[in-house]
Design a protein around this motif. Structure first.
Motif, PDB file in Angstrom:
ATOM      1  N   PRO A 162      25.016  -3.076  -9.832  1.00  0.00           N
ATOM      2  CA  PRO A 162      26.035  -4.130  -9.820  1.00  0.00           C
ATOM      3  C   PRO A 162      25.692  -5.344 -10.674  1.00  0.00           C
ATOM      4  CG  PRO A 162      25.739  -3.258  -7.615  1.00  0.00           C
ATOM      5  CD  PRO A 162      24.675  -2.633  -8.456  1.00  0.00           C
ATOM      6  N   GLU A 163      24.419  -5.716 -10.714  1.00  0.00           N
ATOM      7  CA  GLU A 163      24.058  -6.914 -11.480  1.00  0.00           C
ATOM      8  C   GLU A 163      24.288  -6.737 -12.979  1.00  0.00           C
ATOM      9  OE1 GLU A 163      20.151  -4.672 -10.479  1.00  0.00           O
ATOM     10  OE2 GLU A 163      22.058  -5.182  -9.494  1.00  0.00           O
ATOM     11  N   HIS A 164      24.400  -5.493 -13.445  1.00  0.00           N
ATOM     12  CA  HIS A 164      24.665  -5.247 -14.866  1.00  0.00           C
ATOM     13  C   HIS A 164      26.132  -5.460 -15.220  1.00  0.00           C
ATOM     14  CE1 HIS A 164      20.877  -2.517 -15.496  1.00  0.00           C
ATOM     15  NE2 HIS A 164      20.606  -3.668 -14.914  1.00  0.00           N
ATOM     16  N   LEU A 165      26.981  -5.638 -14.225  1.00  0.00           N
ATOM     17  CA  LEU A 165      28.423  -5.747 -14.446  1.00  0.00           C
ATOM     18  C   LEU A 165      28.917  -7.188 -14.461  1.00  0.00           C
ATOM     19  CD1 LEU A 165      29.455  -2.964 -11.890  1.00  0.00           C
ATOM     20  CD2 LEU A 165      29.023  -2.664 -14.323  1.00  0.00           C
ATOM     21  N   GLN A 166      28.023  -8.146 -14.344  1.00  0.00           N
ATOM     22  CA  GLN A 166      28.413  -9.522 -14.112  1.00  0.00           C
ATOM     23  C   GLN A 166      29.224 -10.134 -15.254  1.00  0.00           C
ATOM     24  OE1 GLN A 166      24.822 -11.654 -13.132  1.00  0.00           O
ATOM     25  NE2 GLN A 166      24.610 -10.649 -11.139  1.00  0.00           N
TER      26      GLN A 166
END
Length: 226
Positions: free
Chosen positions: A153-157
């Protein structure tokens, strides 16, 4: 470049690199379909409308073959993965080489997909988010195979996503849109969802909202880059 496409130059000149909008059509259609919407969208975009790689026996093209069952539509996942790789490679090549005399901004790449093209857009956004600034997913769905391969998820910020769906859609029912809404609403990205009294189509109202969303997304990105 392997994929066939149609190209529209930006209708409004911009200094430096140009933001790019890549259109992905639905099953049975072709590269001449969605590009008809280009004149209604932000004039700063250069627009590339891609043709899916698989030719269908009854005419038109597909990103992957579909089988409709009593449990719902089932896609050919190996074909989808192959098409996703073609799409990823195309973006890399077009960003490196440009399209004659048009240099593209790698930080300003957007996908706009309809139906199966929306599935492909969501798949690339989830699995290779670093390639995109945002996507517009029109009348799509979110197969479990895509979710299973999603990046952390943190790669989608840095992503912005707009999903639109018709409440009278008989091809991919409204539940498909609401599954997209429920999934992406939980992720740390900018997500907008809209429903309309329409079928499996692009209505005038949905197009107006898409137009405004793309314009705002582009303005925000350009402002933050200053």
């Amino acid at each position: 470049m392997v994929l066939t496409y149609r190209f529209q130059h930006p209708r409004q000149a911009s200094p430096g690199s140009v933001p790019l909008l890549v259109m992905l059509h639905g099953i049975g259609s072709h590269e001449g379909d969605l590009i008809q919407l280009a004149p209604y969208l932000d004039p700063r975009f250069a627009v590339v409308s891609l043709r899916a790689p698989l030719s269908l026996p009854m005419g038109g093209f597909a990103w992957f073959e579909m089988t409709w069952t009593e449990e719902g539509p089932v896609g050919n996942i190996p074909q989808a993965r192959a098409s996703l790789q073609l799409l990823s490679t195309f973006l890399e090549q077009v960003l490196q080489e440009g399209i004659p005399d048009v240099p593209f901004d790698p930080a300003q790449v957007y996908l706009m997909g309809f139906s199966q093209g929306a599935i492909m857009s969501l798949a690339l956004a989830l699995t290779q988010p670093e390639k995109l600034a945002g996507i517009v997913a029109m009348s799509g769905r979110l197969p479990a195979e895509i979710v299973a391969e999603a990046a952390p998820p943190e790669h989608l910020q840095n992503l912005s996503i707009l999903a639109v769906h018709g409440r009278q859609d008989t091809v991919l029912p409204i539940d498909c849109g609401r599954e997209i809404r429920d999934y992406f609403s939980r992720l740390p990205l900018r997500f907008t969802y809209r429903e309309y009294d329409m079928g499996h189509e692009v209505s005038p109202q949905s197009l107006l909202d898409i137009q405004a969303w793309l314009q705002n997304a582009l303005n925000e990105r350009l402002e933050s880059a200053r």
